[in-house]
Write an enzyme that holds these catalytic residues in place. Structure first.
Site, short mmCIF file in Angstrom:
data_model
loop_
_atom_site.label_atom_id
_atom_site.label_comp_id
_atom_site.label_asym_id
_atom_site.label_seq_id
_atom_site.Cartn_x
_atom_site.Cartn_y
_atom_site.Cartn_z
N GLY A 177 -37.96 70.19 1.02
CA GLY A 177 -39.00 68.74 1.18
C GLY A 177 -38.17 67.53 1.11
O GLY A 177 -38.96 66.45 1.32
N ARG B 209 -35.70 66.37 3.23
CA ARG B 209 -35.26 65.88 4.25
C ARG B 209 -35.93 66.36 5.48
O ARG B 209 -36.69 67.47 5.41
CB ARG B 209 -33.85 66.08 4.47
N TYR C 280 -28.96 82.77 13.19
CA TYR C 280 -30.16 81.91 13.18
C TYR C 280 -31.39 82.57 13.86
O TYR C 280 -32.44 82.69 13.24
CB TYR C 280 -29.88 80.53 13.85
N ALA D 209 -31.95 85.95 14.66
CA ALA D 209 -32.29 87.03 13.84
C ALA D 209 -33.09 86.59 12.75
O ALA D 209 -34.15 87.16 12.33
CB ALA D 209 -31.05 87.83 13.73
N LYS E 42 -34.86 83.92 12.28
CA LYS E 42 -36.18 83.17 12.57
C LYS E 42 -37.22 84.22 13.33
O LYS E 42 -38.19 83.96 13.16
CB LYS E 42 -35.88 81.91 13.55
N ILE F 155 -36.31 69.20 17.57
CA ILE F 155 -36.85 68.42 16.63
C ILE F 155 -35.81 67.28 16.08
O ILE F 155 -34.81 68.20 15.50
CB ILE F 155 -37.60 68.72 15.49
P1 NAP Z 1 -32.51 69.81 7.77
O1 NAP Z 1 -32.96 68.27 8.07
O2 NAP Z 1 -31.31 69.99 7.58
O3 NAP Z 1 -33.35 69.73 6.27
C1 NAP Z 1 -33.13 71.09 5.64
C2 NAP Z 1 -33.98 70.86 4.32
O4 NAP Z 1 -33.94 72.30 3.62
C3 NAP Z 1 -33.43 69.86 3.17
O5 NAP Z 1 -34.47 69.40 2.39
C4 NAP Z 1 -32.36 70.94 2.50
O6 NAP Z 1 -32.17 70.55 0.96
C5 NAP Z 1 -33.08 72.10 2.23
N1 NAP Z 1 -32.41 73.38 1.97
C6 NAP Z 1 -31.54 73.94 2.75
N2 NAP Z 1 -31.03 75.02 2.01
C7 NAP Z 1 -31.84 75.25 1.07
C8 NAP Z 1 -31.91 76.32 0.01
N3 NAP Z 1 -30.99 77.17 -0.07
N4 NAP Z 1 -32.81 76.11 -1.01
C9 NAP Z 1 -33.66 74.88 -1.04
N5 NAP Z 1 -33.54 74.17 0.04
C10 NAP Z 1 -32.79 74.37 0.97
O7 NAP Z 1 -33.40 70.56 8.47
P2 NAP Z 1 -34.76 70.59 9.44
O8 NAP Z 1 -34.53 70.28 10.81
O9 NAP Z 1 -35.62 69.62 8.99
O10 NAP Z 1 -35.24 72.11 9.56
C11 NAP Z 1 -36.30 72.74 8.61
C12 NAP Z 1 -36.83 73.89 8.98
O11 NAP Z 1 -37.18 73.83 10.44
C13 NAP Z 1 -35.43 74.88 9.15
O12 NAP Z 1 -36.02 76.15 8.51
C14 NAP Z 1 -35.17 75.12 10.56
O13 NAP Z 1 -34.61 76.13 10.73
C15 NAP Z 1 -36.44 74.69 11.05
N6 NAP Z 1 -36.29 74.56 12.63
C16 NAP Z 1 -35.89 72.94 12.66
C17 NAP Z 1 -35.68 72.67 14.22
C18 NAP Z 1 -34.95 71.27 14.72
O14 NAP Z 1 -34.94 71.16 15.64
N7 NAP Z 1 -34.65 70.51 13.61
C19 NAP Z 1 -36.22 73.44 14.93
C20 NAP Z 1 -36.66 74.64 14.96
C21 NAP Z 1 -36.63 74.90 13.47
P3 NAP Z 1 -30.97 69.46 0.81
O15 NAP Z 1 -31.58 67.98 1.17
O16 NAP Z 1 -31.01 69.42 -0.74
O17 NAP Z 1 -29.87 69.97 1.27
#
Ligand code: NAP
Length: 249
Positions: free
Chosen positions: A14, A16, A156, A158, A160, A189
């Site tokens: 949560g 970022r 990724y 697999a 998801k 996003i």
């Molecule tokens: P992001 O900006 O890189 O943020 C990732 C978040 O996950 C950060 O808060 C990070 O914490 C935390 N995190 C990563 N590994 C962790 C772990 N092992 N334990 C606890 N926290 C962890 O990513 P996002 O774009 O917001 O993506 C969030 C989710 O949406 C992901 O599951 C991603 O696969 C999915 N998603 C994103 C997109 C897109 O276009 N952005 C599209 C489809 C799906 P820290 O800040 O401490 O590193």
């Protein structure tokens, strides 16, 4: 709006991006929120302090979602400090993209354990109190890449796709206990994870495939999470809601 008044939510990752937007949205709708981070401690604590000004309980926990032990002690602690958990958003995720020929076993395992293992780790713990309460909403953040696949993203995709199968199975297992389980499959996003989106010709190529002709915002995903967390979606379980500007249809 107070769609989540008197509810307690836990959100992984949560600090970022999408997880931060979900945390903000839930607090704005009356929920108390426990959220996790892995490395961005200052950012997480600043967010918790900022949102606590609302008068609701908001707390950041350092907890590795890929670790079963961390998840177990996290849920114990949150139950002690918040008293209950009504909503669980499994959002934490990473990508380590590469063509399969170049994907090392270590990278494969890291992605699967962080993205899919984390959903098992958290859900396994969370369903005990939810079963007791005979109520709960579990929201898993998948991706349209898990629905469609994509060259260079086999690990990724697999992870998801696995989340989608898990989400549906849990919905079938726990529907009788009034626990709902749904997935959100975001498209492109704008967050740190997708920093490459704005870069040169790539952006045009991606945009040309999106009917709404723009990338999405984290808040647009948070709106769907709010819907799935609230009673507005009380008859919806086992579903995957693509939040992708029409990229997948
Ligand atoms: P992001 O900006 O890189 O943020 C990732 C978040 O996950 C950060 O808060 C990070 O914490 C935390 N995190 C990563 N590994 C962790 C772990 N092992 N334990 C606890 N926290 C962890 O990513 P996002 O774009 O917001 O993506 C969030 C989710 O949406 C992901 O599951 C991603 O696969 C999915 N998603 C994103 C997109 C897109 O276009 N952005 C599209 C489809 C799906 P820290 O800040 O401490 O590193």
């Amino acid at each position: 709006m107070d769609l989540l008044k008197d509810k307690v939510a836990i959100v992984t990752g949560g600090s970022r991006g999408i997880g931060e937007a979900i945390t903000r949205k839930f607090v704005a709708n009356g929920a108390d929120v426990a959220f996790t981070y892995l490395s961005s401690e200052d950012k997480a604590n600043a967010l918790a302090n900022e949102l606590s000004a609302s008068g609701q309980k908001v707390k950041a926990y350092k907890s590795n979602a890929a670790s079963y032990e961390d998840s177990e002690s996290l849920i114990d602690q949150v139950m002690k400090e918040f008293g209950k958990i009504d909503i669980c958003v499994n959002n934490a995720g990473i990508s380590r993209d590469n063509l399969l020929l170049r994907v090392a076993e270590e990278q494969w395992n890291e992605v699967i354990q962080t993205n899919l293992g984390s959903v098992y780790n958290m859900t396994k713990q969370i369903i005990r109190p939810m079963i007791k309460a005979r109520s709960g909403s579990i929201i898993n953040i998948s991706s349209i890449i898990g629905v469609r696949g994509n060259a260079g993203q086999s690990s990724y995709a697999a992870s998801k796709a696995g989340i989608i199968g898990f989400t549906k199975s849990i919905a079938a297992e726990l529907g009788g206990r009034n626990i709902r389980s749904n997935a959100i499959a975001p498209g492109f996003i704008e967050t740190d994870m997708t920093h490459y989106l704005g870069e040169g010709d790539n952006a045009k190529t991606y945009l040309s495939k999106i009917p709404l002709a723009r990338f999405g915002t984290a808040e647009e995903v948070a709106n769907v999470a709010l819907f799935l967390a609230s009673d507005l979606s009380s008859y919806i379980t086992g579903q995957v809601i693509c939040t992708c500007g029409g990229l997948n249809m």
